[in-house]
Structures are given as structure tokens and as C-alpha cells.
Design a protein around this motif. Structure first.
Motif, mmCIF file in Angstrom:
data_model
loop_
_atom_site.group_PDB
_atom_site.id
_atom_site.type_symbol
_atom_site.label_atom_id
_atom_site.label_comp_id
_atom_site.label_asym_id
_atom_site.label_seq_id
_atom_site.Cartn_x
_atom_site.Cartn_y
_atom_site.Cartn_z
ATOM 1 N N VAL A 88 0.835 4.911 0.487
ATOM 2 C CA VAL A 88 0.253 4.413 -0.770
ATOM 3 C C VAL A 88 -1.040 5.181 -0.999
ATOM 4 O O VAL A 88 -1.923 5.186 -0.148
ATOM 5 N N ARG A 89 -1.141 5.835 -2.154
ATOM 6 C CA ARG A 89 -2.334 6.619 -2.446
ATOM 7 C C ARG A 89 -2.919 6.158 -3.776
ATOM 8 O O ARG A 89 -2.417 6.510 -4.841
ATOM 9 N N GLY A 90 -3.983 5.331 -3.692
ATOM 10 C CA GLY A 90 -4.689 4.901 -4.901
ATOM 11 C C GLY A 90 -3.834 4.140 -5.880
ATOM 12 O O GLY A 90 -3.880 4.408 -7.075
ATOM 13 N N ARG A 91 -3.050 3.189 -5.369
ATOM 14 C CA ARG A 91 -2.182 2.382 -6.239
ATOM 15 C C ARG A 91 -2.520 0.899 -6.098
ATOM 16 O O ARG A 91 -2.883 0.439 -5.012
ATOM 17 N N LYS A 92 -2.362 0.159 -7.201
ATOM 18 C CA LYS A 92 -2.617 -1.279 -7.165
ATOM 19 C C LYS A 92 -1.399 -2.016 -6.597
ATOM 20 O O LYS A 92 -0.274 -1.550 -6.733
ATOM 21 N N PRO A 128 -4.789 -7.050 6.394
ATOM 22 C CA PRO A 128 -5.441 -8.004 5.490
ATOM 23 C C PRO A 128 -4.614 -8.230 4.223
ATOM 24 O O PRO A 128 -3.812 -7.382 3.836
ATOM 25 N N THR A 129 -4.829 -9.364 3.580
ATOM 26 C CA THR A 129 -4.180 -9.632 2.292
ATOM 27 C C THR A 129 -4.865 -8.762 1.235
ATOM 28 O O THR A 129 -6.091 -8.754 1.122
ATOM 29 N N LEU A 130 -4.071 -8.024 0.481
ATOM 30 C CA LEU A 130 -4.629 -7.079 -0.483
ATOM 31 C C LEU A 130 -4.654 -7.700 -1.880
ATOM 32 O O LEU A 130 -3.734 -8.412 -2.275
ATOM 33 N N ASP A 131 -5.737 -7.393 -2.606
ATOM 34 C CA ASP A 131 -5.868 -7.883 -3.983
ATOM 35 C C ASP A 131 -5.100 -6.946 -4.896
ATOM 36 O O ASP A 131 -5.373 -5.746 -4.943
ATOM 37 N N LYS A 132 -4.139 -7.505 -5.633
ATOM 38 C CA LYS A 132 -3.269 -6.643 -6.441
ATOM 39 C C LYS A 132 -4.005 -6.028 -7.636
ATOM 40 O O LYS A 132 -3.486 -5.121 -8.272
ATOM 41 N N LYS A 133 -5.228 -6.498 -7.913
ATOM 42 C CA LYS A 133 -5.970 -5.954 -9.052
ATOM 43 C C LYS A 133 -6.714 -4.658 -8.695
ATOM 44 O O LYS A 133 -7.215 -3.980 -9.573
ATOM 45 N N PHE A 134 -6.810 -4.340 -7.400
ATOM 46 C CA PHE A 134 -7.560 -3.149 -6.986
ATOM 47 C C PHE A 134 -6.626 -2.087 -6.424
ATOM 48 O O PHE A 134 -5.537 -2.388 -5.950
ATOM 49 N N LYS A 135 -7.118 -0.835 -6.467
ATOM 50 C CA LYS A 135 -6.325 0.277 -5.925
ATOM 51 C C LYS A 135 -6.502 0.338 -4.412
ATOM 52 O O LYS A 135 -7.602 0.107 -3.904
ATOM 53 N N HIS A 136 -5.438 0.695 -3.713
ATOM 54 C CA HIS A 136 -5.462 0.732 -2.255
ATOM 55 C C HIS A 136 -4.887 2.047 -1.728
ATOM 56 O O HIS A 136 -4.087 2.705 -2.387
#
Length: 437
Positions: free
Chosen positions: A159-163, A194-202
Motif C-alpha cells: 500500500v503506497r499512500g492510499r486511504k 494498529p487500527t487504521l483510520d480510513k480517512k487518512f493515507k497509509h
């Protein structure tokens, strides 16, 4: 009269205030429609020719795609021939935003980004030759050439910079037997992800293997690389576990099945439209942040009047205020280098100008300061007026000081991207020898 192949033929256009207009427009040319306000220029260009080109394009799409687009009625015209799929650019009020260009305001940039992403050819900045795919054996050779004893993580950047939350994907990777992930720069056991926030890029990398480089590991390198390439769509990353204290980021080596220069090792991890956007961190030049220019202190604004002497305030930012320290600094330089404080700036030797503006380098100078309370001497190098202003601008928290110093700045093209706003990887992709910049 050109043949019909090279014409857009309009017959009987009656849209809005057009009265049965018939016209032949040459294709592949820049054509301007002029006329009085209300004469029907927009009705012919947008409501007739563009509307029919757009309607035919929409009709060519699948029924599934058409349901998301509004139904377009046929314009009031008897016949239009020679149309291509059409793009319409609206006239808009200009924006003062430095991130807006003609390309972004008219949205042409979006079409261009798509074109460069799909048909652009990546070139190596080192050799100037088109970049070719790397084989697994070439990647193994690169790993084998590393210093023995290097501790390496072999990562698959999935995953490269995706929400998104990626809960399902993480569960699948765990089921497939992977034990560690690198999420947004931190390593985690996969069960503690960790639980990831779907509003931010990861950014998520799967740790495929942990290695200590030594001879005889070639088959393990190959197996791990093939696994990483399969997981991350042709990309694998070797990351040093031991970070150099002088560097902010750990050292990384990117391997690509698609784009890598065999000479310099220059790689492009993905050629997607976002790579060509200077308003996206994946495409923006890291030095100017996608603005194409940066504010810098300008020697011509620091010394605006070349006829003035140093005593009369030739160095404008140092001529303000009652403090005698700036004058005493210039006097010490004049003593050391043997130039006059009463000579017009343009008459001073080049060495004197260079030292005043840019500093004395490693050469130490004897400065004598007297602030009426005490007199003292110091032997030190001189930083130069321009670096002095730069440092004060960087260190101050006062908006007033920044405003004062800002009067001596001018915009200069960014030296990293040459004003093109994009990172080197984006500018390495060319069509017909031209990059998108």
C-alpha cells in the motif's frame, strides 16, 4: 476547399439564437470563433459541436457507465460530420493560488497526467536511455554486492499512500504466514497491527524476509524477491535495519520488475497519474513542495543602490536601526581585506563584494566591537550578509521581523526541479522526448 476528411462539417445549426448556420471547420487546426456578444459563438462551439461530440462519446460507453452520466439531448442541428471525442475548457476567473496553473484551472493537466502515465516512456537521468525492466537475477546480483554483515529487511510495499482500513487484507496476509508489517514507518508484529483510520493515507509494507548479507544466500534472495514482487505488483524494497544517525530515513534500495536503470540503479516504483501532479506529495518536487519556485534573499535587493558607499548604507538591511554593530562588522572586513568604506559599491573589488554578501569561508577575521558599554575583540569567520538574513528569517518567531526581512527576498526557480514543480521520477517519463513539465 480541403477534402471532407479534414473538416468538421456543420449543417443547419439552430441551437439557441443560431439561425440555420452551416460551416466547415478545418480539423487539427487552432480555430477561433469571434463576433459580437450574443451572436452565437458559444452556441456553435459548446452547445452544438462540443455537445454532439460529447453525446456520441457517452453513447459509445457501456449501459453500466451511462447510468452514472446525465442523459444528453441531441443538439438542434441537421448534420455534423468529422467529429472526434471532445474536451471542453471553460473560461474561469483567474486564481491567486500559487498551486493553480493554466493546466490545472482548465483541467487539461488531468488529461495530460493520464496520457503520460499510460504512454510515457521512463528514461534514466544517468544515461539518458530508456529504462528497462530488471530481472530477478539482476536484483540478486545487487543484493550480493552489498557489504557483508549488512542487516536488511526485504519488504513488499503493498500500500503506497492510499486511504483505507485494510483490516481484511491484513487478515489475509497473516493467514498467508507473514509475521511483521511496516505501517506508516513503524514495524509491528502482524497480530498487533494498529487500527487504521480510513480517512487518512497509509503506507504498508509486508516484511517478507530479514537477512544478514553474506556469500551463499543467492537462492534465498531470489525466493524472497519473487515473493515480494508478486505481493507488491513488481516492486520490492531492501531496507537497512541499522539507520545511519546522520540520515532522517533508513537507507533503501528499490527493485522494480518494470522500471530500473541498470547503470545508476534509478527506479520508478509506479507510473500513475498522481506521479505527474505537483499538488500530490507523490509527484511534487520535495525541495520546493511543488511550487516550482522558492523565496531567496536577492543580492540586488540587499544592495539596491550601487552608487552608495558602505558608510552611506549600501547594504540596505544593515543600514536601518541605531545599532553600530553592523557598521563595525563592515569596518573590520574593510581593514582585513583592504577596501574603503567610502567607495561606491560598484567600485569595490569583486573579492570585497563576495565576502560581504557570502562570507569569508574558513578565513578568520579580527572584529572589534564597541557598544558604548564595553569594548571587546573576537577572531572568527564572517557568515556573510545573505546567510545572516537567511538564518534570522529561519530562526525568528516574529511576524514583524519576517515581514521586514521579506522585503529583500525574490522568487527564484527551484534549483532541484528547474521550476517544473515535479520530482525527478516524474520528469524522467517522456513522450516524444518531452517530459510533462
Amino acid at each position: 476547399m480541403a477534402d471532407h476528411q479534414n473538416l468538421i462539417r456543420v449543417r443547419g445549426a439552430r441551437e439557441h439564437n443560431l439561425k440555420d448556420v452551416s460551416v466547415d471547420i478545418p480539423r487539427g487546426e487552432l480555430v477561433v470563433l469571434t463576433g459580437l456578444s450574443g451572436s452565437g459563438k458559444s452556441s456553435l462551439a459548446f452547445d452544438t459541436i462540443y455537445a454532439e461530440g460529447q453525446r456520441r462519446y457517452v453513447e459509445s460507453l457501456s449501459a453500466y457507465a451511462r447510468q452514472f452520466l446525465e442523459l444528453m439531448s441531441k443538439p438542434d442541428v441537421d448534420l455534423i460530420e468529422g467529429l472526434s471525442p471532445a474536451i471542453s475548457i471553460e473560461q474561469k476567473t483567474t486564481s491567486r493560488n500559487p498551486r493553480s496553473t493554466v493546466g490545472t484551472v482548465t483541467e487539461i493537466h488531468d488529461y495530460m497526467r493520464l496520457m503520460w502515465a499510460r504512454v510515457g516512456v521512463p528514461y534514466s537521468p544517468a544515461t539518458g536511455l530508456p529504462i528497462e525492466s530488471q530481472t530477478v537475477s539482476q536484483m540478486v546480483d545487487k543484493l550480493s554486492a552489498l557489504d557483508e554483515g549488512s542487516r536488511i529487511y526485504l519488504l513488499a510495499p503493498v500500500v503506497r499512500g492510499r486511504k483505507g482500513e485494510y483490516r481484511k487484507e491484513i487478515a489475509e496476509w497473516q493467514k498467508a504466514g507473514f509475521q511483521r508489517l511496516k505501517i506508516n514507518g513503524e514495524f509491528y508484529p502482524i497480530e498487533d497491527a494498529p487500527t487504521l483510520d480510513k480517512k487518512f493515507k497509509h503506507d504498508i509494507d509486508i516484511v517478507v524476509d530479514r537477512l544478514v548479507t553474506k556469500p551463499g544466500l543467492e537462492s534465498r534472495y531470489a525466493d524472497s524477491l519473487e515473493t515480494a514482487l508478486r505481493l507488491a505488483d513488481g516492486i520490492a524494497v531492501a531496507e537497512w535495519a541499522d539507520k545511519d544517525p546522520t540520515e532522517q530515513e533508513p537507507r533503501r534500495l528499490i527493485f522494480s520488475e518494470k522500471f530500473a536503470c541498470p547503470v545508476s540503479g534509478f527506479t520508478i516504483s509506479e507510473i500513475e497519474p498522481r506521479l505527474f501532479s505537483f499538488n500530490n506529495p507523490y509527484g511534487a518536487c520535495p525541495v520546493c513542495d511543488g511550487l516550482g519556485a522558492k523565496l531567496a534573499f536577492d543580492a540586488d535587493m540587499v544592495v539596491p543602490d550601487k552608487d552608495k558607499t558602505l558608510h552611506k548604507g549600501a547594504v540596505a538591511p544593515w543600514s536601518r536601526g541605531p545599532s553600530p554593530l553592523y557598521t563595525q562588522t563592515l569596518q573590520a572586513l574593510a581593514r582585513h581585506y583592504g577596501f574603503s568604506m567610502d567607495e561606491a559599491w560598484w567600485k569595490l573589488p569583486d573579492q570585497a563584494k563576495q565576502v560581504i554578501l557570502h562570507g569569508s569561508g574558513d578565513e578568520k577575521i579580527r572584529f572589534v566591537y564597541d557598544d558604548n558599554a564595553r569594548r571587546y575583540e573576537v577572531n572568527k569567520t564572517f557568515e556573510g550578509v545573505l546567510p545572516n538574513l537567511e538564518r534570522r528569517w529561519r530562526e525568528t518567531d516574529s511576524s514583524w521581523v519576517r515581514e521586514e526581512l521579506g522585503r529583500f527576498q525574490s522568487e527564484t526557480p527551484c534549483e532541484a526541479c528547474g521550476g517544473y514543480r515535479l520530482k525527478p521520477e516524474a520528469l524522467a517519463v517522456k513522450i516524444d522526448g518531452k517530459h510533462i513539465g
